[in-house]
Design a protein around this motif. Structure first.
Motif, PDB file in Angstrom:
ATOM      1  N   PHE A 230       0.806  -1.218   0.000  1.00  0.00           N
ATOM      2  CA  PHE A 230       0.000   0.000   0.000  1.00  0.00           C
ATOM      3  C   PHE A 230       0.841   1.271   0.000  1.00  0.00           C
ATOM      4  O   PHE A 230       0.322   2.346  -0.323  1.00  0.00           O
ATOM      5  N   THR A 231       2.117   1.167   0.371  1.00  0.00           N
ATOM      6  CA  THR A 231       2.987   2.345   0.332  1.00  0.00           C
ATOM      7  C   THR A 231       3.843   2.389  -0.933  1.00  0.00           C
ATOM      8  O   THR A 231       4.591   3.360  -1.123  1.00  0.00           O
ATOM      9  N   SER A 232       3.753   1.373  -1.764  1.00  0.00           N
ATOM     10  CA  SER A 232       4.554   1.342  -2.988  1.00  0.00           C
ATOM     11  C   SER A 232       3.901   2.181  -4.083  1.00  0.00           C
ATOM     12  O   SER A 232       2.700   2.461  -4.043  1.00  0.00           O
TER      13      SER A 232
ATOM     14  N   ARG B  70      -1.372   2.207  -9.197  1.00  0.00           N
ATOM     15  CA  ARG B  70      -1.478   1.755 -10.586  1.00  0.00           C
ATOM     16  C   ARG B  70      -2.263   0.450 -10.673  1.00  0.00           C
ATOM     17  O   ARG B  70      -3.160   0.319 -11.515  1.00  0.00           O
ATOM     18  N   VAL B  71      -1.946  -0.504  -9.817  1.00  0.00           N
ATOM     19  CA  VAL B  71      -2.601  -1.806  -9.864  1.00  0.00           C
ATOM     20  C   VAL B  71      -4.081  -1.675  -9.495  1.00  0.00           C
ATOM     21  O   VAL B  71      -4.963  -2.225 -10.174  1.00  0.00           O
TER      22      VAL B  71
ATOM     23  N   GLY C  50      -5.940   1.017  -9.637  1.00  0.00           N
ATOM     24  CA  GLY C  50      -6.623   1.788 -10.681  1.00  0.00           C
ATOM     25  C   GLY C  50      -6.910   0.952 -11.910  1.00  0.00           C
ATOM     26  O   GLY C  50      -8.008   1.018 -12.484  1.00  0.00           O
ATOM     27  N   THR C  51      -5.931   0.154 -12.326  1.00  0.00           N
ATOM     28  CA  THR C  51      -6.139  -0.733 -13.474  1.00  0.00           C
ATOM     29  C   THR C  51      -7.242  -1.739 -13.197  1.00  0.00           C
ATOM     30  O   THR C  51      -8.087  -2.012 -14.057  1.00  0.00           O
ATOM     31  N   THR C  52      -7.257  -2.282 -11.978  1.00  0.00           N
ATOM     32  CA  THR C  52      -8.297  -3.239 -11.602  1.00  0.00           C
ATOM     33  C   THR C  52      -9.673  -2.588 -11.658  1.00  0.00           C
ATOM     34  O   THR C  52     -10.636  -3.182 -12.162  1.00  0.00           O
ATOM     35  N   ALA C  53      -9.783  -1.362 -11.139  1.00  0.00           N
ATOM     36  CA  ALA C  53     -11.070  -0.662 -11.125  1.00  0.00           C
ATOM     37  C   ALA C  53     -11.547  -0.353 -12.538  1.00  0.00           C
ATOM     38  O   ALA C  53     -12.726  -0.568 -12.874  1.00  0.00           O
TER      39      ALA C  53
ATOM     40  N   LEU D 257      -5.084  -6.796  -9.904  1.00  0.00           N
ATOM     41  CA  LEU D 257      -4.608  -7.372  -8.641  1.00  0.00           C
ATOM     42  C   LEU D 257      -4.223  -8.833  -8.791  1.00  0.00           C
ATOM     43  O   LEU D 257      -3.159  -9.258  -8.325  1.00  0.00           O
ATOM     44  N   ILE D 258      -5.083  -9.607  -9.459  1.00  0.00           N
ATOM     45  CA  ILE D 258      -4.795 -11.033  -9.554  1.00  0.00           C
ATOM     46  C   ILE D 258      -3.578 -11.291 -10.436  1.00  0.00           C
ATOM     47  O   ILE D 258      -2.776 -12.198 -10.161  1.00  0.00           O
ATOM     48  N   TYR D 259      -3.391 -10.468 -11.465  1.00  0.00           N
ATOM     49  CA  TYR D 259      -2.238 -10.691 -12.331  1.00  0.00           C
ATOM     50  C   TYR D 259      -0.957 -10.189 -11.678  1.00  0.00           C
ATOM     51  O   TYR D 259       0.115 -10.760 -11.884  1.00  0.00           O
ATOM     52  N   GLU D 260      -1.071  -9.125 -10.890  1.00  0.00           N
ATOM     53  CA  GLU D 260       0.088  -8.645 -10.153  1.00  0.00           C
ATOM     54  C   GLU D 260       0.548  -9.693  -9.137  1.00  0.00           C
ATOM     55  O   GLU D 260       1.753  -9.897  -8.938  1.00  0.00           O
ATOM     56  N   ALA D 261      -0.420 -10.367  -8.499  1.00  0.00           N
ATOM     57  CA  ALA D 261      -0.062 -11.445  -7.566  1.00  0.00           C
ATOM     58  C   ALA D 261       0.673 -12.556  -8.297  1.00  0.00           C
ATOM     59  O   ALA D 261       1.655 -13.121  -7.777  1.00  0.00           O
TER      60      ALA D 261
END
Length: 278
Positions: free
Chosen positions: A47-49, A54-55, A57-60, A231-235
């Motif tokens: 959350f501080t990165s 970006r992640v 916002g892209t998810t939304a 989020l899922i792809y970032e994971a």
């Protein structure tokens, strides 16, 4: 009688869920035999990165665009398929077919269409004297490309469900409104849409949960996640990409789980109040 199913759910759903919660508190490199307990450090790091905004916002954007696009286009297609004309049976099958196709196969086919060098779309645009947009290389266009394909693949599901809802509407009420002089548009806005609210509510929940967990198309069409890191792809990238940060990836997965849970509770708590079941 329910015990075998409950055991399967416990073993394959809840055990992995609680294991993932535990892994999210570890500083663990995937494949390493040891790990260090760091508590909530992975969550704080995320959350501080700079990548968090970006992640998220892209998810939304991806979720809003795919859910809205699939439902609106699905309703329009359902209205067309509800007409009593020849060929509707074939049209219904054709519309629903992309939904049951493999996401990997769909992604590969559409990659060939969108490829700016030798794709079908680029060939058509060159014939018109235009240059093809850099769908794959431009992060913003990559997100648009994946959204288009995802909506195309899933609008058939929304169309079929909306079609079932339209065919279950009370015809005597619709005919009475027609005899009273209500136009087709008026009947649709004032009667069909309110009576379709249970169908709309069901689709809103299922499509939103599905979009938040969309993976296969993103993985095939944008392997590096350039502009499409939900989020899922970032994971996935954090755990199985170049980083091998299994604990950090687990924390991102927990964030996604909490978002899914909150959205579902809010929909059941507030949105369902506006649903008309009779």
């Amino acid at each position: 009688m329910a015990l075998p199913n409950l055991l399967l759910i416990a073993v394959f759903t809840y055990v992995p869920l609680f294991n993932n919660l535990y892994y999210s508190t570890l500083n663990w490199t995937l494949g390493s035999a040891s790990a260090t307990v760091v508590g909530l450090e992975n969550y704080v790091t995320f959350f501080t990165s700079a990548d968090a905004g970006r992640v998220l916002g892209t998810t939304a954007v991806f979720t809003a665009a795919t859910v809205g696009g699939s439902m609106v286009l699905g309703l329009l297609v359902a209205l067309a398929l509800n007409s009593k004309v020849r060929g509707t049976t074939f049209a219904r099958s054709a519309v629903f077919a992309p939904y049951v196709l493999s996401g990997v196969g769909v992604g590969l086919v559409w990659l060939f269409i969108f490829d700016p060098g030798y794709g079908v779309l680029a060939w058509i645009l060159r014939g018109l004297g235009q240059q093809s947009p850099q769908w794959i290389n431009d992060p913003e266009l990559s997100l648009v490309m994946v959204i288009i394909v995802y909506v195309w693949k899933n609008l058939g599901y929304c169309a079929v469900v909306f079609l079932a809802g339209l065919q279950s509407l009370p015809q005597d009420v619709m005919e009475a409104a027609s005899l009273d002089g209500a136009s087709s548009f008026r009947r649709f806005v004032s009667m069909s849409l309110p009576l379709l609210s249970p169908t709309t509510f069901f689709l809103l929940i299922t499509t939103m949960l599905s979009s938040l967990q969309a993976f296969d198309l993103i993985r095939i069409m944008t392997p590096l996640g350039s502009g499409t890191s939900t989020l899922i792809y970032e994971a996935y990238l954090q755990a199985f990409g170049a980083y091998n940060r299994a604990g950090y990836s687990a924390a991102i997965s927990v964030v996604l789980f909490v978002i899914l849970l909150v959205i579902t509770v809010l929909q059941l708590r507030f949105v369902e109040k506006k649903v008309h079941y009779s």
